[in-house]
Design a protein around this motif. Structure first.
Motif, PDB file in Angstrom:
ATOM      1  N   LYS A   4      -2.377 -12.471  -6.571  1.00 13.55           N
ATOM      2  CA  LYS A   4      -1.791 -12.247  -7.940  1.00 13.55           C
ATOM      3  C   LYS A   4      -1.526 -10.493  -6.798  1.00 13.55           C
ATOM      4  CE  LYS A   4      -3.318 -12.130 -12.358  1.00 13.55           C
ATOM      5  NZ  LYS A   4      -3.668 -11.545 -13.354  1.00 13.55           N
ATOM      6  N   GLU A   5      -0.001 -10.006  -7.258  1.00 11.56           N
ATOM      7  CA  GLU A   5       0.182  -9.065  -5.418  1.00 11.56           C
ATOM      8  C   GLU A   5      -0.008  -7.494  -6.424  1.00 11.56           C
ATOM      9  OE1 GLU A   5       4.402  -7.048  -3.354  1.00 11.56           O
ATOM     10  OE2 GLU A   5       4.326  -9.568  -4.695  1.00 11.56           O
ATOM     11  N   ARG A   6      -0.428  -6.794  -6.054  1.00 12.12           N
ATOM     12  CA  ARG A   6      -0.733  -5.343  -6.722  1.00 12.12           C
ATOM     13  C   ARG A   6       0.464  -4.791  -6.535  1.00 12.12           C
ATOM     14  NH1 ARG A   6      -5.915  -5.029  -7.333  1.00 12.12           N
ATOM     15  NH2 ARG A   6      -5.387  -3.353  -8.391  1.00 12.12           N
ATOM     16  N   ILE A   7       0.623  -3.911  -7.457  1.00 17.21           N
ATOM     17  CA  ILE A   7       1.910  -3.231  -7.864  1.00 17.21           C
ATOM     18  C   ILE A   7       0.898  -1.590  -7.061  1.00 17.21           C
ATOM     19  CG2 ILE A   7       3.370  -2.089  -9.351  1.00 17.21           C
ATOM     20  CD1 ILE A   7       3.081  -4.766 -11.278  1.00 17.21           C
ATOM     21  N   PRO A   8       1.710  -0.596  -6.390  1.00 13.09           N
ATOM     22  CA  PRO A   8       0.414   0.153  -5.982  1.00 13.09           C
ATOM     23  C   PRO A   8       1.403   1.680  -6.205  1.00 13.09           C
ATOM     24  CG  PRO A   8       2.323  -1.047  -3.703  1.00 13.09           C
ATOM     25  CD  PRO A   8       2.977  -1.267  -5.382  1.00 13.09           C
ATOM     26  N   TRP A   9       1.969   2.171  -7.843  1.00 12.17           N
ATOM     27  CA  TRP A   9       2.244   2.421  -8.693  1.00 12.17           C
ATOM     28  C   TRP A   9       1.040   2.794  -9.283  1.00 12.17           C
ATOM     29  CZ3 TRP A   9       2.726   2.554 -13.504  1.00 12.17           C
ATOM     30  CH2 TRP A   9       3.666   1.561 -14.016  1.00 12.17           C
ATOM     31  N   TYR A 251       3.958   7.067   0.219  1.00  7.58           N
ATOM     32  CA  TYR A 251       2.656   6.737   0.981  1.00  7.58           C
ATOM     33  C   TYR A 251       2.676   5.700   1.121  1.00  7.58           C
ATOM     34  CZ  TYR A 251       1.974  11.932   1.082  1.00  7.58           C
ATOM     35  OH  TYR A 251       2.161  13.417   1.157  1.00  7.58           O
ATOM     36  N   GLY A 252       3.152   4.694   0.288  1.00  4.56           N
ATOM     37  CA  GLY A 252       3.175   2.844  -0.219  1.00  4.56           C
ATOM     38  C   GLY A 252       1.348   2.421   0.078  1.00  4.56           C
ATOM     39  N   ARG A 253       1.316   0.862  -0.308  1.00  5.14           N
ATOM     40  CA  ARG A 253      -0.249   0.709  -0.215  1.00  5.14           C
ATOM     41  C   ARG A 253      -1.070   1.357   0.267  1.00  5.14           C
ATOM     42  NH1 ARG A 253       0.386  -4.149  -3.304  1.00  5.14           N
ATOM     43  NH2 ARG A 253       2.606  -4.768  -2.843  1.00  5.14           N
ATOM     44  N   ASN A 254      -2.168   1.778  -0.309  1.00  7.61           N
ATOM     45  CA  ASN A 254      -3.875   2.337   0.684  1.00  7.61           C
ATOM     46  C   ASN A 254      -5.061   0.745   0.442  1.00  7.61           C
ATOM     47  OD1 ASN A 254      -6.387   3.985   0.460  1.00  7.61           O
ATOM     48  ND2 ASN A 254      -4.873   5.247   1.041  1.00  7.61           N
ATOM     49  N   VAL A 260     -11.243   0.884  -5.299  1.00  9.06           N
ATOM     50  CA  VAL A 260     -11.597   1.458  -5.825  1.00  9.06           C
ATOM     51  C   VAL A 260     -11.018   1.506  -7.630  1.00  9.06           C
ATOM     52  CG1 VAL A 260     -11.369   4.277  -7.475  1.00  9.06           C
ATOM     53  CG2 VAL A 260     -11.798   4.107  -4.744  1.00  9.06           C
ATOM     54  N   VAL A 261      -9.594   0.878  -7.815  1.00  7.85           N
ATOM     55  CA  VAL A 261      -9.323   0.688  -8.460  1.00  7.85           C
ATOM     56  C   VAL A 261      -9.960  -0.415  -9.105  1.00  7.85           C
ATOM     57  CG1 VAL A 261      -7.018   0.175 -10.033  1.00  7.85           C
ATOM     58  CG2 VAL A 261      -7.476   2.431  -8.290  1.00  7.85           C
ATOM     59  N   MET A 262      -9.491  -1.502  -7.946  1.00  6.87           N
ATOM     60  CA  MET A 262     -10.193  -2.864  -8.385  1.00  6.87           C
ATOM     61  C   MET A 262     -11.548  -3.212  -9.119  1.00  6.87           C
ATOM     62  SD  MET A 262      -9.059  -4.538  -5.682  1.00  6.87           S
ATOM     63  CE  MET A 262      -9.153  -6.600  -5.983  1.00  6.87           C
TER      64      MET A 262
END
Length: 334
Positions: A4-9, A251-254, A260-262
């Motif tokens: 799955k492609e992650r959504i940065p926001w 700032y884009g992907r980090n 942390v989120v995962m």
């Protein structure tokens, strides 16, 4: 397996929500900042984003749905409880919970609220009940009635309190946030600071929501307070999301934020214990109540806790994803 492609926001939204949870639990507790403003920022977004990500089309039956969601929620609920209950028996019960019987945490665990061992895990039990209720709402009701029905369910729960085992009452009360995220996906996906006028409107909504929640400290009637909480929560969600999208665009992907989120469940599990450890250390080397006397520590300590938990999150993410109910191939790319 398709990645799955992650959504940065979405990652930014959830990252700052995790930070707000830690900030909320860090002393000193203030009636307006913690009891009104922070709660208004963290709880609505957690449930709204969970609803936004929910896709009933993936499940052909309730059995398949519950197997998937049960694995994602019940596995970490059980595994982290076992770990921290063992630690509590060895250390915690002797330090600060001597009056709590050894079997009481087990009773609380069965009820879905292990507050002595893992206080923040009320969210997992509440989320599971909420998702089960919402699944049947989607199956049984026309799509245009789901969100209004969630509001009616919430109002009914507010006015007719029921036993809150597994946070059934909380799941019903906060259901509008989950339904809002799921029913208005197109609206949420399109919310952003795209013009001066829209930016002004969104910022104004957010400010009005926070001010209203701050002023609600003077409202004593519980039912009215819950209605205001829901209304203000829905109001602040678009502003919160628009800010997250602005940050993501800038700032884009980090990779740090993504990890942390995962592993947000790891942060939920460790954060209270980490705050408690810091409190013990500060009071040992300075004086009892030092955290209550320095407001700036309330903002510094959550940053330290976020950093301190990161190694545990990284280890579990890479070497023990089963603790989160995930397979290794589901988590190693981020």
């Amino acid at each position: 397996m398709v990645k799955k492609e992650r959504i940065p926001w979405l990652d930014y939204v959830r990252f700052f929500s995790i930070f707000l949870v830690i900030l909320f639990h860090t002393p000193p507790q203030t009636p307006i900042l913690d009891g009104k403003i922070i709660i208004n920022l963290r709880i609505p977004l957690f449930f709204c984003i969970s609803g936004y990500l929910f896709n009933i089309a993936k499940y052909s039956s309730f059995g398949q749905f519950f197997k998937h969601r049960g694995k994602q929620i019940l596995v970490p609920y059980v595994t982290f409880f076992v770990v921290f209950y063992a630690l509590w028996l060895m250390v915690g019960a002797k330090l600060g919970d001597a009056n709590v019987a050894w079997w009481q945490p087990l009773v609380d665990f069965v009820k879905g609220e292990p507050h002595t061992v893992l206080g923040t895990f009320w969210y997992l039990s509440c989320l599971l009940v909420m998702q089960v209720l919402y699944y049947f709402m989607l199956r049984w009701l026309p799509s245009q009635w789901v969100f209004p029905a969630s509001i009616m369910l919430s109002v009914a729960a507010i006015n007719c309190p029921i036993e809150n085992y597994w946070h059934v009452w909380n799941a019903m009360v906060y259901m509008p946030f989950y339904a809002f995220g799921n029913s208005f996906k197109k609206y949420i996906a399109g919310v952003e600071f795209s013009s001066k006028r829209r930016t002004t409107v969104l910022l104004a909504l957010g400010i009005v929501s926070l001010v209203a929640m701050a002023l609600s400290i003077y409202i004593e009637e519980k039912n009215s307070m819950n209605v205001i909480k829901i209304a203000c929560g829905v109001m602040v969600i678009p502003t919160y999301i628009a800010i997250a999208k602005w940050l993501a665009a800038r700032y884009g992907r980090n990779r740090v934020i993504q990890l942390v989120v995962m592993n947000g469940t790891v942060y939920l599990a460790f954060q209270n214990h980490m705050i408690g450890f810091i409190k013990v250390m500060l009071e040992r080397f300075f004086y009892v109540g030092v955290m209550n006397d320095h407001m700036w520590l309330k903002f510094l300590i959550p940053i330290f806790v976020m950093v301190a938990i990161y190694p545990f999150a990284w280890i579990i993410h890479n070497y023990a994803p089963w603790m989160l109910g995930k397979k290794k191939e589901e988590v190693l790319t981020y």
